[in-house]
Design a protein around this motif. Structure first.
Motif, PDB file in Angstrom:
ATOM      1  N   ASP A  78       8.510   2.234  11.080  1.00 54.82           N
ATOM      2  CA  ASP A  78       7.888   3.313  11.863  1.00 54.82           C
ATOM      3  C   ASP A  78       6.502   2.905  12.358  1.00 54.82           C
ATOM      4  N   ILE A  79       5.719   2.329  11.467  1.00 53.85           N
ATOM      5  CA  ILE A  79       4.360   1.918  11.821  1.00 53.85           C
ATOM      6  C   ILE A  79       4.398   0.839  12.901  1.00 53.85           C
ATOM      7  N   PHE A  80       5.308  -0.107  12.754  1.00 54.41           N
ATOM      8  CA  PHE A  80       5.385  -1.174  13.755  1.00 54.41           C
ATOM      9  C   PHE A  80       5.797  -0.614  15.112  1.00 54.41           C
ATOM     10  N   ASN A  96       0.814  -1.208   0.000  1.00 57.81           N
ATOM     11  CA  ASN A  96       0.000   0.000   0.000  1.00 57.81           C
ATOM     12  C   ASN A  96       0.852   1.264   0.000  1.00 57.81           C
ATOM     13  N   ASN A  97       1.767   1.311  -0.965  1.00 59.88           N
ATOM     14  CA  ASN A  97       2.554   2.510  -1.269  1.00 59.88           C
ATOM     15  C   ASN A  97       3.553   2.912  -0.199  1.00 59.88           C
ATOM     16  N   GLY A  98       3.979   1.987   0.646  1.00 62.66           N
ATOM     17  CA  GLY A  98       4.935   2.317   1.688  1.00 62.66           C
ATOM     18  C   GLY A  98       6.301   1.729   1.415  1.00 62.66           C
ATOM     19  N   THR A  99       7.223   2.065   2.275  1.00 60.75           N
ATOM     20  CA  THR A  99       8.593   1.575   2.190  1.00 60.75           C
ATOM     21  C   THR A  99       8.893   0.726   3.432  1.00 60.75           C
ATOM     22  N   VAL A 100      10.042   0.092   3.424  1.00 62.74           N
ATOM     23  CA  VAL A 100      10.460  -0.686   4.591  1.00 62.74           C
ATOM     24  C   VAL A 100      10.599   0.239   5.804  1.00 62.74           C
ATOM     25  N   ASP A 101      11.131   1.439   5.587  1.00 58.63           N
ATOM     26  CA  ASP A 101      11.259   2.397   6.698  1.00 58.63           C
ATOM     27  C   ASP A 101       9.890   2.790   7.243  1.00 58.63           C
ATOM     28  N   ASP A 102       8.910   2.969   6.332  1.00 50.54           N
ATOM     29  CA  ASP A 102       7.540   3.253   6.777  1.00 50.54           C
ATOM     30  C   ASP A 102       7.023   2.113   7.649  1.00 50.54           C
ATOM     31  N   LEU A 146      -3.096   2.600  11.591  1.00 52.25           N
ATOM     32  CA  LEU A 146      -2.080   3.659  11.622  1.00 52.25           C
ATOM     33  C   LEU A 146      -1.579   3.977  10.217  1.00 52.25           C
ATOM     34  N   TRP A 147      -1.349   2.927   9.418  1.00 47.10           N
ATOM     35  CA  TRP A 147      -0.837   3.157   8.070  1.00 47.10           C
ATOM     36  C   TRP A 147      -1.890   3.847   7.192  1.00 47.10           C
TER      37      TRP A 147
END
Length: 187
Positions: free
Chosen positions: A47-49, A38-44, A82-83
């Motif tokens: 952060d979300i986790f 859903n348009n995120g990155t590993v860094d995203d 959150l995402w």
């Protein structure tokens, strides 16, 4: 919950690092997959986790927190919300590929858990809104701000710890009575 889940839950409430590491090992990759799809990155995803673990820790510290689904389902649900909230806030131009998510019992459990939590907080808000200002502030200080009875005694000016405990008891009983009166009504 089974005894293994009960022990994990107990260790999480005690903020034992090994319990959080076990949750990370078991749950991070599903969260990462969701964020990446859903348009995120590993860094995203990281952060979300991390934000999810923070939310979980805060929830675990509240006295009235109860899991309505498995801890894994709860973690996935928090991460998903959150995402999606972050995506709404940053106004992504790409369409989120929610249609590709499997609609199975796992996803249904997440939605039921989230709805149960919303319903609980709506009911709590209704009950708290019907309390006297004094009881509202006292119970908020105790249960939402995690203040101890000695601190409550000082803040509210009770002469003894016993008086503070009696006042807490009376306010809780009043809240229970209001809840009983409002049960069955639409919120």
């Amino acid at each position: 919950m089974n005894s293994g889940s009960d022990q994990l839950f107990t260790n999480l409430k005690k903020a034992k690092r090994s319990s959080y590491e076990a949750l990370y090992t078991k749950n991070y990759h599903s969260v990462e997959r969701f964020v990446l799809k859903n348009n995120g990155t590993v860094d995203d995803a990281k952060d979300i986790f991390q934000d999810t673990m923070h939310v979980l820790l805060v929830k675990l510290r509240s006295d009235n927190f109860e899991l309505a689904a498995s801890i894994d389902t709860y973690i996935y649900g928090i991460s998903k919300n959150l995402w999606l909230k972050r995506l709404r806030n940053i106004s992504y131009s790409k369409e989120i590929e929610l249609d590709n998510l499997p609609l199975n019992d796992f996803c249904k459990d997440i939605n039921v858990s989230i709805e149960n939590e919303k319903t609980f907080f709506e009911k709590l808000k209704t009950v708290m809104g019907k309390l006297s200002a004094h009881c509202y502030h006292l119970l908020s200080a105790i249960f939402l701000e995690n203040k101890g009875i000695i601190e409550i005694q000082k803040i509210f000016g009770y002469t003894t710890k016993h008086n503070a405990q009696n006042q807490k008891y009376k306010c809780i009983e009043r809240a229970k009575k209001i809840k009983k009166e409002t049960d069955g009504k639409n919120y």
